[in-house]
Design an enzyme around this catalytic site. Sequence first.
Site, mmCIF file in Angstrom:
data_model
loop_
_atom_site.group_PDB
_atom_site.id
_atom_site.type_symbol
_atom_site.label_atom_id
_atom_site.label_comp_id
_atom_site.label_asym_id
_atom_site.label_seq_id
_atom_site.Cartn_x
_atom_site.Cartn_y
_atom_site.Cartn_z
ATOM 1 N N CYS A 1 -28.628 -52.433 0.914
ATOM 2 C CA CYS A 1 -30.044 -52.841 0.079
ATOM 3 C C CYS A 1 -29.636 -53.257 -1.211
ATOM 4 C CB CYS A 1 -30.855 -51.580 0.041
ATOM 5 S SG CYS A 1 -31.512 -51.176 1.662
ATOM 6 N N HIS B 1 -35.698 -52.776 -6.051
ATOM 7 C CA HIS B 1 -35.866 -52.834 -4.396
ATOM 8 C C HIS B 1 -36.937 -52.110 -3.927
ATOM 9 C CE1 HIS B 1 -34.467 -52.344 -0.581
ATOM 10 N NE2 HIS B 1 -34.026 -50.902 -0.637
ATOM 11 N N ASN C 1 -39.558 -52.372 3.577
ATOM 12 C CA ASN C 1 -38.285 -52.480 2.949
ATOM 13 C C ASN C 1 -37.454 -53.374 3.804
ATOM 14 O OD1 ASN C 1 -35.436 -52.104 2.271
ATOM 15 N ND2 ASN C 1 -35.466 -49.715 2.446
HETATM 16 N N1 COA Z 1 -45.614 -40.081 10.284
HETATM 17 C C1 COA Z 1 -45.882 -38.973 10.414
HETATM 18 N N2 COA Z 1 -45.285 -37.901 9.830
HETATM 19 C C2 COA Z 1 -43.959 -38.168 9.528
HETATM 20 C C3 COA Z 1 -43.302 -39.451 9.761
HETATM 21 C C4 COA Z 1 -44.282 -40.540 9.984
HETATM 22 N N3 COA Z 1 -43.752 -41.785 10.095
HETATM 23 N N4 COA Z 1 -42.083 -39.308 9.191
HETATM 24 C C5 COA Z 1 -41.659 -38.044 8.747
HETATM 25 N N5 COA Z 1 -42.872 -37.261 8.973
HETATM 26 C C6 COA Z 1 -43.143 -35.720 9.064
HETATM 27 C C7 COA Z 1 -41.771 -35.344 9.141
HETATM 28 O O1 COA Z 1 -41.441 -34.997 10.460
HETATM 29 C C8 COA Z 1 -42.026 -33.942 8.140
HETATM 30 O O2 COA Z 1 -42.823 -32.934 9.022
HETATM 31 P P1 COA Z 1 -42.479 -31.296 8.798
HETATM 32 O O3 COA Z 1 -42.867 -31.221 7.605
HETATM 33 O O4 COA Z 1 -43.391 -31.052 10.090
HETATM 34 O O5 COA Z 1 -41.176 -31.200 9.099
HETATM 35 C C9 COA Z 1 -42.946 -34.378 7.018
HETATM 36 O O6 COA Z 1 -43.446 -35.793 7.569
HETATM 37 C C10 COA Z 1 -42.442 -34.615 5.639
HETATM 38 O O7 COA Z 1 -41.219 -35.366 6.033
HETATM 39 P P2 COA Z 1 -40.275 -35.573 4.851
HETATM 40 O O8 COA Z 1 -38.877 -36.761 5.248
HETATM 41 O O9 COA Z 1 -39.941 -34.558 3.902
HETATM 42 O O10 COA Z 1 -41.163 -36.752 3.984
HETATM 43 P P3 COA Z 1 -40.918 -37.377 2.662
HETATM 44 O O11 COA Z 1 -42.054 -37.353 1.963
HETATM 45 O O12 COA Z 1 -39.425 -37.065 1.965
HETATM 46 O O13 COA Z 1 -41.098 -38.978 3.307
HETATM 47 C C11 COA Z 1 -39.456 -40.911 3.242
HETATM 48 C C12 COA Z 1 -39.938 -39.542 3.946
HETATM 49 C C13 COA Z 1 -38.344 -41.500 4.442
HETATM 50 C C14 COA Z 1 -40.710 -41.894 3.295
HETATM 51 C C15 COA Z 1 -38.884 -40.705 2.170
HETATM 52 O O14 COA Z 1 -37.988 -39.403 1.896
HETATM 53 C C16 COA Z 1 -38.205 -41.843 1.420
HETATM 54 O O15 COA Z 1 -38.665 -42.711 1.346
HETATM 55 N N6 COA Z 1 -36.772 -41.562 1.101
HETATM 56 C C17 COA Z 1 -36.304 -42.835 0.718
HETATM 57 C C18 COA Z 1 -35.591 -43.788 1.727
HETATM 58 C C19 COA Z 1 -35.206 -44.859 1.148
HETATM 59 O O16 COA Z 1 -35.378 -45.359 0.238
HETATM 60 N N7 COA Z 1 -34.545 -45.576 2.163
HETATM 61 C C20 COA Z 1 -33.773 -47.035 2.214
HETATM 62 C C21 COA Z 1 -32.889 -47.038 1.029
HETATM 63 S S1 COA Z 1 -32.178 -48.451 0.808
#
Ligand code: COA
Length: 329
Positions: free
Chosen positions: A112, A256, A286
């Site tokens: 990225c 980004h 993204n």
């Molecule tokens: N739809 C519904 N529920 C979802 C889901 C989706 N698409 N994806 C995950 N969940 C659920 C999980 O299973 C979890 O459930 P649980 O509490 O029963 O275990 C809950 O939502 C929370 O998950 P979590 O991973 O804690 O969510 P979050 O708030 O951290 O959001 C991301 C997840 C991936 C959106 C976030 O962490 C993020 O954006 N991280 C950075 C990613 C990034 O920048 N990547 C690229 C780098 S270049």
Amino acid sequence: MSIKIAGTGSYIPERVLTNADLEKMVDTNNEWIVTRTGISERHIAAENEVTSDMAAAACRKALEAAGVDASEVGAVIVATCTPDYTFPSTAANVHRKLQMSKAFCFDLSAACCGFLSALETGTSLMVANKKYRYVLVVGAEKLSTIVNWEDRSTCVLFGDGAGAILLENVDDGSDSGLIASDMNTDGNWSDILKLPGGGSVNPASHETVDAKLHAIHMQGQETFKLAVNAMVSACRKVEADAGITISEDIKVVVPHQANIRIIQAVAKRLGITEDQVICNINRYGNTSAASVAIGFDEAVRTGKLQRGDLALLASFGSGLVWGAQLVRY
Ligand code: COA
């Protein structure tokens, strides 16, 4: 010596994949995706449309904007983590598709943070050697090919697209193009975001395919926390080095586009207004190496960034690689 941004371009594939479409594919819902990520839809390339097609389309627009012929380009750097092939390079395929002549072409792998890495490399190439009058710096991705469409925690995040900047060595002493930068890597975090299969560690086999090792594996929360701190610290370093005040001197920040909450947290800590931030994650998701390039082109084409204005680019990604760059358009 001065290296100016002579033209910009971007390309977004036609097909739209909405959150409603994803609801039919995995156990997710529009509300979760919008509130947790800020994404409403993303664009997916056609089956026969490959990374170099999108890169070439973005380059064509950047060349048109500058009124420069492809035959005049001295080098093309394509930042991508979804190349056409492991080799030849995607950049070599762009060379063929744009019928270039003298261009020296290569790909750059920094996930990225690829576009910023390519801008740093392209500018350095031009500073080192005057024969590179025009250099195309490109970010292009067909991430839809490396997404596990059964994994709801990642498949909602990514999209396809490309963006390009044409750099020109105008050699007139003007203060333009890349002015200051802070680029970093910390390989100790290499496990939190990776595509494990297909390289020398896990060469492609039936087993790697069955285990879905050829798709994005990510620890979302860890990545989130590192991203905010990394981008803010790089921006502050550039601010100090360049002797500017981000909240006052910068016309637009182009971050980004990984998660709206990351973008908002960075904006808050930099003390900038919503108006100063380029944000298109709701439409594209993204697009990895393409995202800052697409955002920069949008800033130019919508008139938010005018000739002479300062922009601050900021990115982070797998590696971990992160950085910020001050550029004058
Ligand atoms: N739809 C519904 N529920 C979802 C889901 C989706 N698409 N994806 C995950 N969940 C659920 C999980 O299973 C979890 O459930 P649980 O509490 O029963 O275990 C809950 O939502 C929370 O998950 P979590 O991973 O804690 O969510 P979050 O708030 O951290 O959001 C991301 C997840 C991936 C959106 C976030 O962490 C993020 O954006 N991280 C950075 C990613 C990034 O920048 N990547 C690229 C780098 S270049």
